[in-house]
Design a protein around this motif. Structure first.
Motif, PDB file in Angstrom:
ATOM      1  N   ARG A 245      81.552  91.861 -10.242  1.00 17.82           N
ATOM      2  CA  ARG A 245      81.621  93.323 -10.260  1.00 17.82           C
ATOM      3  C   ARG A 245      80.429  93.973 -10.968  1.00 17.82           C
ATOM      4  O   ARG A 245      79.991  95.047 -10.579  1.00 17.82           O
ATOM      5  CB  ARG A 245      82.911  93.780 -10.946  1.00 17.82           C
ATOM      6  CG  ARG A 245      84.185  93.478 -10.155  1.00 17.82           C
ATOM      7  CD  ARG A 245      85.413  93.836 -11.000  1.00 17.82           C
ATOM      8  NE  ARG A 245      86.657  93.675 -10.268  1.00 17.82           N
ATOM      9  CZ  ARG A 245      87.282  92.512 -10.098  1.00 17.82           C
ATOM     10  NH1 ARG A 245      86.746  91.411 -10.596  1.00 17.82           N
ATOM     11  NH2 ARG A 245      88.410  92.440  -9.420  1.00 17.82           N
ATOM     12  N   LEU A 246      79.919  93.321 -12.014  1.00 19.41           N
ATOM     13  CA  LEU A 246      78.884  93.927 -12.858  1.00 19.41           C
ATOM     14  C   LEU A 246      77.621  93.058 -12.831  1.00 19.41           C
ATOM     15  O   LEU A 246      77.347  92.303 -13.761  1.00 19.41           O
ATOM     16  CB  LEU A 246      79.396  94.076 -14.297  1.00 19.41           C
ATOM     17  CG  LEU A 246      80.714  94.843 -14.453  1.00 19.41           C
ATOM     18  CD1 LEU A 246      81.187  94.784 -15.897  1.00 19.41           C
ATOM     19  CD2 LEU A 246      80.576  96.278 -13.986  1.00 19.41           C
ATOM     20  N   GLN A 247      76.843  93.198 -11.784  1.00 16.90           N
ATOM     21  CA  GLN A 247      75.682  92.342 -11.593  1.00 16.90           C
ATOM     22  C   GLN A 247      74.380  92.944 -12.115  1.00 16.90           C
ATOM     23  O   GLN A 247      73.333  92.304 -12.076  1.00 16.90           O
ATOM     24  CB  GLN A 247      75.522  91.987 -10.109  1.00 16.90           C
ATOM     25  CG  GLN A 247      76.682  91.185  -9.553  1.00 16.90           C
ATOM     26  CD  GLN A 247      76.442  90.696  -8.136  1.00 16.90           C
ATOM     27  OE1 GLN A 247      75.313  90.474  -7.722  1.00 16.90           O
ATOM     28  NE2 GLN A 247      77.516  90.527  -7.384  1.00 16.90           N
ATOM     29  N   GLY A 248      74.426  94.168 -12.629  1.00 16.21           N
ATOM     30  CA  GLY A 248      73.232  94.810 -13.137  1.00 16.21           C
ATOM     31  C   GLY A 248      72.742  95.900 -12.210  1.00 16.21           C
ATOM     32  O   GLY A 248      72.852  95.775 -10.984  1.00 16.21           O
ATOM     33  N   SER A 249      72.184  96.945 -12.790  1.00 13.91           N
ATOM     34  CA  SER A 249      71.785  98.115 -11.997  1.00 13.91           C
ATOM     35  C   SER A 249      70.274  98.340 -11.962  1.00 13.91           C
ATOM     36  O   SER A 249      69.812  99.306 -11.365  1.00 13.91           O
ATOM     37  CB  SER A 249      72.448  99.370 -12.577  1.00 13.91           C
ATOM     38  OG  SER A 249      72.066  99.543 -13.949  1.00 13.91           O
ATOM     39  N   TYR A 250      69.509  97.444 -12.597  1.00 12.00           N
ATOM     40  CA  TYR A 250      68.054  97.602 -12.600  1.00 12.00           C
ATOM     41  C   TYR A 250      67.429  96.893 -11.392  1.00 12.00           C
ATOM     42  O   TYR A 250      67.871  95.785 -11.031  1.00 12.00           O
ATOM     43  CB  TYR A 250      67.454  96.993 -13.874  1.00 12.00           C
ATOM     44  CG  TYR A 250      67.839  97.699 -15.146  1.00 12.00           C
ATOM     45  CD1 TYR A 250      67.185  98.861 -15.542  1.00 12.00           C
ATOM     46  CD2 TYR A 250      68.858  97.202 -15.959  1.00 12.00           C
ATOM     47  CE1 TYR A 250      67.533  99.512 -16.724  1.00 12.00           C
ATOM     48  CE2 TYR A 250      69.211  97.838 -17.143  1.00 12.00           C
ATOM     49  CZ  TYR A 250      68.551  98.993 -17.513  1.00 12.00           C
ATOM     50  OH  TYR A 250      68.896  99.630 -18.679  1.00 12.00           O
ATOM     51  N   ARG A 251      66.410  97.498 -10.811  1.00 11.11           N
ATOM     52  CA  ARG A 251      65.650  96.757  -9.812  1.00 11.11           C
ATOM     53  C   ARG A 251      64.956  95.602 -10.529  1.00 11.11           C
ATOM     54  O   ARG A 251      64.346  95.792 -11.587  1.00 11.11           O
ATOM     55  CB  ARG A 251      64.605  97.648  -9.141  1.00 11.11           C
ATOM     56  CG  ARG A 251      65.179  98.721  -8.242  1.00 11.11           C
ATOM     57  CD  ARG A 251      64.128  99.354  -7.339  1.00 11.11           C
ATOM     58  NE  ARG A 251      62.943  99.814  -8.063  1.00 11.11           N
ATOM     59  CZ  ARG A 251      61.936 100.457  -7.485  1.00 11.11           C
ATOM     60  NH1 ARG A 251      61.972 100.711  -6.182  1.00 11.11           N
ATOM     61  NH2 ARG A 251      60.890 100.844  -8.209  1.00 11.11           N
ATOM     62  N   VAL A 252      65.064  94.406  -9.962  1.00 13.58           N
ATOM     63  CA  VAL A 252      64.497  93.235 -10.620  1.00 13.58           C
ATOM     64  C   VAL A 252      62.981  93.368 -10.760  1.00 13.58           C
ATOM     65  O   VAL A 252      62.412  92.952 -11.774  1.00 13.58           O
ATOM     66  CB  VAL A 252      64.875  91.951  -9.849  1.00 13.58           C
ATOM     67  CG1 VAL A 252      64.235  90.726 -10.500  1.00 13.58           C
ATOM     68  CG2 VAL A 252      66.393  91.784  -9.809  1.00 13.58           C
ATOM     69  N   MET A 253      62.334  93.980  -9.789  1.00  9.84           N
ATOM     70  CA  MET A 253      60.886  94.195  -9.901  1.00  9.84           C
ATOM     71  C   MET A 253      60.552  95.076 -11.102  1.00  9.84           C
ATOM     72  O   MET A 253      59.579  94.827 -11.816  1.00  9.84           O
ATOM     73  CB  MET A 253      60.337  94.837  -8.631  1.00  9.84           C
ATOM     74  CG  MET A 253      59.912  93.874  -7.538  1.00  9.84           C
ATOM     75  SD  MET A 253      58.589  92.711  -7.995  1.00  9.84           S
ATOM     76  CE  MET A 253      57.235  93.813  -8.418  1.00  9.84           C
ATOM     77  N   ASP A 254      61.350  96.111 -11.332  1.00 10.56           N
ATOM     78  CA  ASP A 254      61.121  96.982 -12.494  1.00 10.56           C
ATOM     79  C   ASP A 254      61.342  96.217 -13.793  1.00 10.56           C
ATOM     80  O   ASP A 254      60.554  96.325 -14.741  1.00 10.56           O
ATOM     81  CB  ASP A 254      62.060  98.187 -12.455  1.00 10.56           C
ATOM     82  CG  ASP A 254      61.744  99.152 -11.322  1.00 10.56           C
ATOM     83  OD1 ASP A 254      60.628  99.093 -10.780  1.00 10.56           O
ATOM     84  OD2 ASP A 254      62.629  99.965 -10.969  1.00 10.56           O
ATOM     85  N   ALA A 255      62.434  95.451 -13.848  1.00 11.99           N
ATOM     86  CA  ALA A 255      62.771  94.714 -15.068  1.00 11.99           C
ATOM     87  C   ALA A 255      61.693  93.694 -15.414  1.00 11.99           C
ATOM     88  O   ALA A 255      61.180  93.655 -16.545  1.00 11.99           O
ATOM     89  CB  ALA A 255      64.123  94.028 -14.909  1.00 11.99           C
TER      90      ALA A 255
ATOM     91  N   GLY B 116      69.484  93.586 -10.675  1.00 15.54           N
ATOM     92  CA  GLY B 116      69.993  92.626 -11.629  1.00 15.54           C
ATOM     93  C   GLY B 116      70.058  93.216 -13.021  1.00 15.54           C
ATOM     94  O   GLY B 116      70.117  94.432 -13.191  1.00 15.54           O
ATOM     95  N   SER B 117      70.002  92.352 -14.024  1.00 18.41           N
ATOM     96  CA  SER B 117      70.111  92.779 -15.422  1.00 18.41           C
ATOM     97  C   SER B 117      68.778  93.299 -15.929  1.00 18.41           C
ATOM     98  O   SER B 117      67.756  93.212 -15.258  1.00 18.41           O
ATOM     99  CB  SER B 117      70.559  91.608 -16.287  1.00 18.41           C
ATOM    100  OG  SER B 117      69.477  90.703 -16.488  1.00 18.41           O
ATOM    101  N   TYR B 118      68.790  93.796 -17.164  1.00 23.86           N
ATOM    102  CA  TYR B 118      67.559  94.296 -17.771  1.00 23.86           C
ATOM    103  C   TYR B 118      66.526  93.182 -17.964  1.00 23.86           C
ATOM    104  O   TYR B 118      65.339  93.441 -18.118  1.00 23.86           O
ATOM    105  CB  TYR B 118      67.847  94.979 -19.112  1.00 23.86           C
ATOM    106  CG  TYR B 118      68.350  94.065 -20.198  1.00 23.86           C
ATOM    107  CD1 TYR B 118      67.474  93.301 -20.965  1.00 23.86           C
ATOM    108  CD2 TYR B 118      69.708  93.969 -20.488  1.00 23.86           C
ATOM    109  CE1 TYR B 118      67.919  92.468 -21.973  1.00 23.86           C
ATOM    110  CE2 TYR B 118      70.166  93.137 -21.490  1.00 23.86           C
ATOM    111  CZ  TYR B 118      69.270  92.390 -22.225  1.00 23.86           C
ATOM    112  OH  TYR B 118      69.734  91.561 -23.226  1.00 23.86           O
ATOM    113  N   ALA B 119      66.979  91.924 -17.957  1.00 26.16           N
ATOM    114  CA  ALA B 119      66.063  90.793 -18.126  1.00 26.16           C
ATOM    115  C   ALA B 119      65.725  90.118 -16.803  1.00 26.16           C
ATOM    116  O   ALA B 119      65.104  89.059 -16.789  1.00 26.16           O
ATOM    117  CB  ALA B 119      66.656  89.781 -19.092  1.00 26.16           C
ATOM    118  N   GLY B 120      66.158  90.716 -15.698  1.00 26.40           N
ATOM    119  CA  GLY B 120      65.834  90.153 -14.390  1.00 26.40           C
ATOM    120  C   GLY B 120      66.780  89.072 -13.912  1.00 26.40           C
ATOM    121  O   GLY B 120      66.457  88.331 -12.971  1.00 26.40           O
ATOM    122  N   ALA B 121      67.962  88.941 -14.529  1.00 25.51           N
ATOM    123  CA  ALA B 121      68.955  87.973 -14.073  1.00 25.51           C
ATOM    124  C   ALA B 121      69.712  88.545 -12.878  1.00 25.51           C
ATOM    125  O   ALA B 121      70.006  89.739 -12.835  1.00 25.51           O
ATOM    126  CB  ALA B 121      69.923  87.635 -15.197  1.00 25.51           C
TER     127      ALA B 121
END
Length: 338
Positions: A134-144, A182-187
């Motif tokens: 349900r909570l996979q992260g809201s950041y674009r992985v490229m941005d992170a 993904g997450s703020y760390a790119g996961a």
């Protein structure tokens, strides 16, 4: 007569405008940054990427201050075990874990057959990481990854490596790199794989030609199981046991594992230092000592090889224990529900 704005209001307004300008500049000029251009050139020369295509991608990348703020203050470092535990060991997360297991019984059983990993561990990992997807992260992985690769000097080398893996991954899987979140760390995905882990451990478990750890439960479950198998999970072996300290214990802080630790001392050695109680293993089994702080007491645990394997997923011993205890709670709840 109109009231005059306060000096504080004016200063805050100026600061807000300044931050907007800075953020806009970062977003608009990242692909012109000399370090980014050097990275692009390396990807072109070493991995045969198109420079014009990478320029277009990086022109759309946004530097995110929230990402830098988040990575600078990991929550678990300031929490004792009793505070950390209650985040994950909740009735709702246990109940949803049982449902996830029931809904994916055939996939989980097959993953256990192929990789030998305990079903409850697969379920608990996905439960802790993303609340069962349900909570996979809201950041674009490229941005992170770009934010951390080019604006976080402390670990820029690591995140540039992950950015490289991410771009290669997207090319191989035919993904749009700007579409993955993904997450703020790119996961990424249900199991929160960083790009290098995706490259090494993600599997197309249902054979549809795509490794989709975001929406495909089979691929997500199979990939988690493969990760554990490749890191040395031993089928049917216990994870940890809680023991009791003697009054005159010889245990010191040096005996305690605070991050991911490979078992070196035997159970017998820890008993000689002052631990008492039964274990699910022989005294010759190698173990690590875990000291967990409850509100008004301390718990002493021994962790074995399979506990160490959980810690390879996340080096925090609190994380590893949360996964283990959640797995046991889900397993018990599922048995009661049958």
């Amino acid at each position: 007569m109109l009231a005059q704005p306060s000096t504080r209001f004016i200063m805050l307004s100026i600061l807000g405008l300044f931050l907007i300008v800075i953020n806009s500049a970062n977003a608009a000029t990242l692909n012109k940054d000399p370090e980014v251009q050097q990275f692009i050139n390396e990807m072109v020369q070493t991995h045969q990427f198109s420079k014009s295509e990478l320029d277009k991608v990086f022109a759309q990348v946004k530097i995110k201050q929230k990402i830098l703020d988040a990575i600078s203050r990991p929550a678990e470092r300031s929490k004792a075990w009793h505070e950390y535990r209650k985040i994950f060991l909740t009735k709702k997360r246990i109940k949803q874990g049982v449902k996830f297991w029931q809904d994916n019984t055939d996939i989980i059983n097959y993953a256990e057959k192929v990789y030998g990993v305990a079903p409850e561990i697969m379920v608990a990992i996905i439960g802790v990481e993303t609340y069962y997807g349900r909570l996979q992260g809201s950041y674009r992985v490229m941005d992170a990854l770009s934010t951390l690769a080019f604006r976080y000097p402390k670990r820029s080398k690591f995140f540039r490596g992950e950015l490289k893996h991410f771009l290669i991954m997207n090319r191989e899987q035919k993904f749009d790199p700007l579409s993955r979140k993904g997450s703020y760390a790119g996961a990424m995905g249900m199991g929160q794989f960083i790009p290098s882990s995706f490259q090494s451990y993600a599997v197309d478990f249902d054979g549809d030609g795509e490794k989709d750890i975001w929406k495909n439960n089979a691929d997500a479950i199979g990939s988690v199981a493969n990760y554990f198998k490749r890191h040395g999970w031993k089928k049917g072996q216990p994870v940890a046991d809680q023991l009791n300290p003697m009054k005159d214990t010889l245990l010191t802080d040096k005996d305690r594992c605070k991050r991911s630790c490979k078992p070196k001392l035997t159970v017998a050695a820890f008993k000689q230092k002052g631990l008492t109680g039964d274990t699910a293993v022989t005294d010759e089994t190698k173990a690590i000592l875990l000291l967990l702080k409850q509100k008004n007491s301390k718990e002493y645990w021994l962790g074995y090889n399979n506990f160490y394997v959980i810690s390879r997923y996340n080096h925090s011993t609190l994380y590893s224990m949360a996964v283990y205890q959640l797995s046991q709670a889900i397993k018990q709840a599922k048995l009661k529900a049958q």
